[in-house]
Write an enzyme that holds these catalytic residues in place. Sequence first.
Site, PDB file in Angstrom:
ATOM      1  N   VAL A 119      30.999 -15.079  30.380  1.00 53.32           N
ATOM      2  CA  VAL A 119      31.798 -15.998  29.567  1.00 53.32           C
ATOM      3  C   VAL A 119      32.899 -15.272  28.789  1.00 53.32           C
ATOM      4  O   VAL A 119      34.063 -15.677  28.811  1.00 53.32           O
ATOM      5  CB  VAL A 119      30.897 -16.745  28.567  1.00 53.32           C
ATOM      6  CG1 VAL A 119      31.608 -17.942  28.017  1.00 53.32           C
ATOM      7  CG2 VAL A 119      29.606 -17.149  29.212  1.00 53.32           C
ATOM      8  N   ASP A 156      20.557 -16.624  17.981  1.00 54.11           N
ATOM      9  CA  ASP A 156      20.654 -15.568  18.990  1.00 54.11           C
ATOM     10  C   ASP A 156      19.517 -14.547  18.922  1.00 54.11           C
ATOM     11  O   ASP A 156      19.258 -13.844  19.893  1.00 54.11           O
ATOM     12  CB  ASP A 156      21.973 -14.786  18.821  1.00 54.11           C
ATOM     13  CG  ASP A 156      23.176 -15.529  19.376  1.00 54.11           C
ATOM     14  OD1 ASP A 156      23.025 -16.714  19.748  1.00 54.11           O
ATOM     15  OD2 ASP A 156      24.268 -14.924  19.436  1.00 54.11           O
ATOM     16  N   HIS A 215      39.851 -46.597  31.682  1.00 54.58           N
ATOM     17  CA  HIS A 215      40.757 -46.167  32.761  1.00 54.58           C
ATOM     18  C   HIS A 215      42.169 -46.038  32.209  1.00 54.58           C
ATOM     19  O   HIS A 215      42.590 -46.898  31.447  1.00 54.58           O
ATOM     20  CB  HIS A 215      40.747 -47.213  33.876  1.00 54.58           C
ATOM     21  CG  HIS A 215      41.761 -46.920  34.958  1.00 54.58           C
ATOM     22  ND1 HIS A 215      41.559 -45.937  35.895  1.00 54.58           N
ATOM     23  CD2 HIS A 215      42.978 -47.469  35.208  1.00 54.58           C
ATOM     24  CE1 HIS A 215      42.613 -45.908  36.705  1.00 54.58           C
ATOM     25  NE2 HIS A 215      43.493 -46.813  36.303  1.00 54.58           N
TER      26      HIS A 215
HETATM   27  P1  FAD Z   1      25.451 -14.919  14.223  1.00 54.33           P
HETATM   28  O1  FAD Z   1      26.559 -15.874  14.321  1.00 54.33           O
HETATM   29  O2  FAD Z   1      25.549 -13.643  14.953  1.00 54.33           O
HETATM   30  O3  FAD Z   1      25.244 -14.656  12.665  1.00 54.33           O
HETATM   31  C1  FAD Z   1      24.311 -13.759  12.190  1.00 54.33           C
HETATM   32  C2  FAD Z   1      24.800 -13.232  10.867  1.00 54.33           C
HETATM   33  O4  FAD Z   1      23.743 -12.485  10.285  1.00 54.33           O
HETATM   34  C3  FAD Z   1      25.976 -12.275  10.979  1.00 54.33           C
HETATM   35  O5  FAD Z   1      27.035 -12.726  10.177  1.00 54.33           O
HETATM   36  C4  FAD Z   1      25.452 -10.939  10.482  1.00 54.33           C
HETATM   37  O6  FAD Z   1      26.401 -10.227   9.718  1.00 54.33           O
HETATM   38  C5  FAD Z   1      24.286 -11.380   9.608  1.00 54.33           C
HETATM   39  N1  FAD Z   1      23.221 -10.382   9.515  1.00 54.33           N
HETATM   40  C6  FAD Z   1      22.581  -9.748  10.529  1.00 54.33           C
HETATM   41  N2  FAD Z   1      21.613  -8.941  10.061  1.00 54.33           N
HETATM   42  C7  FAD Z   1      21.649  -9.064   8.715  1.00 54.33           C
HETATM   43  C8  FAD Z   1      20.889  -8.490   7.668  1.00 54.33           C
HETATM   44  N3  FAD Z   1      19.871  -7.671   7.920  1.00 54.33           N
HETATM   45  N4  FAD Z   1      21.198  -8.820   6.408  1.00 54.33           N
HETATM   46  C9  FAD Z   1      22.222  -9.680   6.132  1.00 54.33           C
HETATM   47  N5  FAD Z   1      22.957 -10.269   7.078  1.00 54.33           N
HETATM   48  C10 FAD Z   1      22.668  -9.969   8.353  1.00 54.33           C
HETATM   49  N6  FAD Z   1      29.019 -19.767  21.319  1.00 54.33           N
HETATM   50  C11 FAD Z   1      29.336 -21.052  21.572  1.00 54.33           C
HETATM   51  O7  FAD Z   1      28.459 -21.915  21.505  1.00 54.33           O
HETATM   52  N7  FAD Z   1      30.629 -21.425  21.863  1.00 54.33           N
HETATM   53  C12 FAD Z   1      31.620 -20.532  21.959  1.00 54.33           C
HETATM   54  O8  FAD Z   1      32.761 -20.896  22.227  1.00 54.33           O
HETATM   55  C13 FAD Z   1      31.322 -19.159  21.727  1.00 54.33           C
HETATM   56  N8  FAD Z   1      32.275 -18.236  21.799  1.00 54.33           N
HETATM   57  C14 FAD Z   1      31.981 -16.915  21.554  1.00 54.33           C
HETATM   58  C15 FAD Z   1      32.981 -15.968  21.667  1.00 54.33           C
HETATM   59  C16 FAD Z   1      32.719 -14.643  21.431  1.00 54.33           C
HETATM   60  C17 FAD Z   1      33.821 -13.629  21.552  1.00 54.33           C
HETATM   61  C18 FAD Z   1      31.404 -14.247  21.032  1.00 54.33           C
HETATM   62  C19 FAD Z   1      31.100 -12.821  20.716  1.00 54.33           C
HETATM   63  C20 FAD Z   1      30.390 -15.180  20.921  1.00 54.33           C
HETATM   64  C21 FAD Z   1      30.677 -16.527  21.185  1.00 54.33           C
HETATM   65  N9  FAD Z   1      29.676 -17.511  21.120  1.00 54.33           N
HETATM   66  C22 FAD Z   1      29.985 -18.820  21.390  1.00 54.33           C
HETATM   67  C23 FAD Z   1      28.296 -17.181  20.758  1.00 54.33           C
HETATM   68  C24 FAD Z   1      28.030 -17.536  19.274  1.00 54.33           C
HETATM   69  O9  FAD Z   1      28.954 -16.838  18.480  1.00 54.33           O
HETATM   70  C25 FAD Z   1      26.608 -17.184  18.890  1.00 54.33           C
HETATM   71  O10 FAD Z   1      25.708 -17.805  19.787  1.00 54.33           O
HETATM   72  C26 FAD Z   1      26.305 -17.653  17.477  1.00 54.33           C
HETATM   73  O11 FAD Z   1      27.193 -17.097  16.552  1.00 54.33           O
HETATM   74  C27 FAD Z   1      24.883 -17.319  17.105  1.00 54.33           C
HETATM   75  O12 FAD Z   1      24.636 -17.749  15.813  1.00 54.33           O
HETATM   76  P2  FAD Z   1      23.542 -17.059  14.885  1.00 54.33           P
HETATM   77  O13 FAD Z   1      23.558 -17.821  13.614  1.00 54.33           O
HETATM   78  O14 FAD Z   1      22.271 -16.924  15.616  1.00 54.33           O
HETATM   79  O15 FAD Z   1      24.053 -15.566  14.674  1.00 54.33           O
HETATM   80  P1  NAI Z   2      27.350 -12.742  29.855  1.00 54.77           P
HETATM   81  O1  NAI Z   2      25.883 -12.552  29.934  1.00 54.77           O
HETATM   82  O2  NAI Z   2      27.905 -14.111  29.860  1.00 54.77           O
HETATM   83  O3  NAI Z   2      28.056 -11.956  31.045  1.00 54.77           O
HETATM   84  C1  NAI Z   2      27.875 -10.594  31.225  1.00 54.77           C
HETATM   85  C2  NAI Z   2      28.240 -10.262  32.657  1.00 54.77           C
HETATM   86  O4  NAI Z   2      28.308  -8.854  32.788  1.00 54.77           O
HETATM   87  C3  NAI Z   2      27.210 -10.748  33.668  1.00 54.77           C
HETATM   88  O5  NAI Z   2      27.874 -11.470  34.665  1.00 54.77           O
HETATM   89  C4  NAI Z   2      26.573  -9.459  34.183  1.00 54.77           C
HETATM   90  O6  NAI Z   2      26.167  -9.571  35.532  1.00 54.77           O
HETATM   91  C5  NAI Z   2      27.714  -8.479  34.023  1.00 54.77           C
HETATM   92  N1  NAI Z   2      27.322  -7.067  33.909  1.00 54.77           N
HETATM   93  C6  NAI Z   2      26.277  -6.531  33.257  1.00 54.77           C
HETATM   94  N2  NAI Z   2      26.303  -5.188  33.342  1.00 54.77           N
HETATM   95  C7  NAI Z   2      27.399  -4.855  34.059  1.00 54.77           C
HETATM   96  C8  NAI Z   2      27.999  -3.633  34.473  1.00 54.77           C
HETATM   97  N3  NAI Z   2      27.461  -2.463  34.154  1.00 54.77           N
HETATM   98  N4  NAI Z   2      29.135  -3.671  35.201  1.00 54.77           N
HETATM   99  C9  NAI Z   2      29.692  -4.863  35.534  1.00 54.77           C
HETATM  100  N5  NAI Z   2      29.173  -6.049  35.163  1.00 54.77           N
HETATM  101  C10 NAI Z   2      28.057  -6.041  34.424  1.00 54.77           C
HETATM  102  O7  NAI Z   2      27.781 -11.934  28.544  1.00 54.77           O
HETATM  103  P2  NAI Z   2      29.124 -11.931  27.706  1.00 54.77           P
HETATM  104  O8  NAI Z   2      30.246 -12.468  28.509  1.00 54.77           O
HETATM  105  O9  NAI Z   2      29.220 -10.597  27.104  1.00 54.77           O
HETATM  106  O10 NAI Z   2      28.812 -12.977  26.573  1.00 54.77           O
HETATM  107  C11 NAI Z   2      27.657 -12.820  25.751  1.00 54.77           C
HETATM  108  C12 NAI Z   2      27.140 -14.145  25.303  1.00 54.77           C
HETATM  109  O11 NAI Z   2      27.963 -14.688  24.291  1.00 54.77           O
HETATM  110  C13 NAI Z   2      27.146 -15.197  26.397  1.00 54.77           C
HETATM  111  O12 NAI Z   2      26.008 -15.090  27.220  1.00 54.77           O
HETATM  112  C14 NAI Z   2      27.129 -16.455  25.620  1.00 54.77           C
HETATM  113  O13 NAI Z   2      25.813 -16.760  25.270  1.00 54.77           O
HETATM  114  C15 NAI Z   2      27.929 -16.102  24.381  1.00 54.77           C
HETATM  115  N6  NAI Z   2      29.290 -16.624  24.507  1.00 54.77           N
HETATM  116  C16 NAI Z   2      29.467 -17.970  24.686  1.00 54.77           C
HETATM  117  C17 NAI Z   2      30.725 -18.490  24.855  1.00 54.77           C
HETATM  118  C18 NAI Z   2      30.879 -19.942  25.085  1.00 54.77           C
HETATM  119  O14 NAI Z   2      29.921 -20.669  24.871  1.00 54.77           O
HETATM  120  N7  NAI Z   2      32.041 -20.418  25.487  1.00 54.77           N
HETATM  121  C19 NAI Z   2      31.914 -17.661  24.818  1.00 54.77           C
HETATM  122  C20 NAI Z   2      31.612 -16.268  24.660  1.00 54.77           C
HETATM  123  C21 NAI Z   2      30.347 -15.795  24.487  1.00 54.77           C
END
Ligand code: FAD
Ligand code: NAI
Length: 466
Positions: A183, A313, A445
Amino acid sequence: MAEYDYDVLIIGAGPGGYVAAIRAAQLGLKTACVESRETLGGTCLNVGCIPSKALLHGSELFDEAKNGHFATWGITAKPTLDLGKMMAEKTKAVGELTGGIEFLFKKNKVTWLKGHAAFEDAHTVKVGNDTVTAKDIVIATGSSVTPLPGVTVDNAGKRIVDSTGALDLEEVPEHLVVIGGGVIGLELGSVWRRLGAKVTVVEFLDQLLPGMDGEVRKEAQKIFKKQGMEMMLGHKVTGATAKGKSVTLTIEPAAGGEAKTIEASHVLVSIGRRPNTEGLALDKAGLSVNNRGQIEIDHEFRTAVPNIWGIGDVVPGPMLAHKAEDEGIAVAENIAGLTGIVNHDVIPNVVYTAPEIAGVGITEEQAKEQGLAVKIGKFPMMANSRAKANRDTDGFVKVIADAQTDRVVGVWMINSLAGTMIAQAAQAMEFGATSEDIAYTCHAHPTHAEAFKEAAMAVTGKPIHM
Ligand code: FAD
Ligand code: NAI
């Protein structure tokens, strides 16, 4: 004096933690939330969902004007890119949203404890120099980027970056190599391709987007290739060295074979994320992690220690913000003595590329693995009148229904509005809809959503426009 400082202490203020905190406070519990970041909102708001979607939007506007649909409609535009302004707009959106959570904390009387939390025992947590006690504690610490041996991420150096670094580059890469065709790789790869980078995706498996329906994966691959992304499927990166303005990568066939090297200007490591438990001193609370580093929970989100709960997560399940949010609400309700439930069979999943890719429920492949006989209905966007009118006909909608009961068990789609359309599929599935229920629901539609209705009609072989 009360036995504990708080009724509920939540560790982490991401979409799981901040939502749990607000709901707990709404339910009358004295609530605090510990967050070590400078701003609330976790990965999602600070370095995940929100900044990536802001850049996807901005870059799509640029691409439309430069290479795409403007010309189709007879509009001549010669756009130039002010990357600094685009980044500033993204930062503004992030600031507004993280500030919004701070406002909601104040409004709901949630105390934000700033600092890193570590357990002292099952009811006691150290935050910096302070010690805080709570009757119930929720672990919502989220996840971080999985490192790749041989490839050292240096976000400050801006050559070999992870998603956080890729959201903040100061120049458009000449050649961006994306490691991992999941993703993040495809969303952020799309951003930089649209802004002018050559993008090569190196993916270990022989297909992109693991976990999604096979037909959607195939179609996505075709479309991304057509858009100009280079694909090296079935390959893995084993090393990357940055020197000056270039990076040399060593790449090997996943099945074994001769290694080769390629040059890039920038590298994005996006091979997955892993749960954050380091530094939490889980052992002091009597907790441990499973072999995937996750904290195990039961269906009420309770860990092995009865007053400690886990969501988002850091626990098993898809790493998605909306899954974390729903678990946040449910866990707070369970702590308050209500019945909080999340239906993990109906968690939508969206990739916000153009076109968007979305799914909910099981894939055709999973149905086969489970030995479930299914009927499939598919409808191409090419036959949808709105898509045709908009000259936007890539993709399709696919409905998977139980062959015996007709109950819908999965919906997969790839089209420009899939991320929005999937909500209807999720709601229908939550209500136990059959394909017939969807087929007999009146859809406005002309809309892209009619393709969902027609795909449902196709389950019984009776679409009208195909
Ligand atoms: P997090 O959002 O990771 O929050 C955890 C928080 O806990 C952090 O702020 C951290 O600083 C804090 N923390 C950790 N340990 C401690 C500690 N010991 N003491 C105090 N604070 C602490 N998901 C989607 O559904 N849609 C998307 O479009 C999407 N896009 C994404 C794009 C990117 C680039 C990335 C990296 C992720 C994306 N995700 C997306 C995934 C999504 O961000 C996560 O699934 C989501 O943020 C998880 O929420 P969470 O509350 O479990 O943890
Ligand atoms: P991902 O799990 O979606 O994809 C990682 C990819 O890397 C897989 O296809 C895997 O086969 C490949 N891979 C693993 N090791 C490799 C290697 N050594 N060389 C080449 N390919 C390799 O993980 P990604 O994209 O890092 O995102 C992490 C998570 O963040 C997602 O699984 C999703 O849960 C969340 N996320 C969600 C978004 C959304 O909802 N739109 C957007 C971005 C992140």
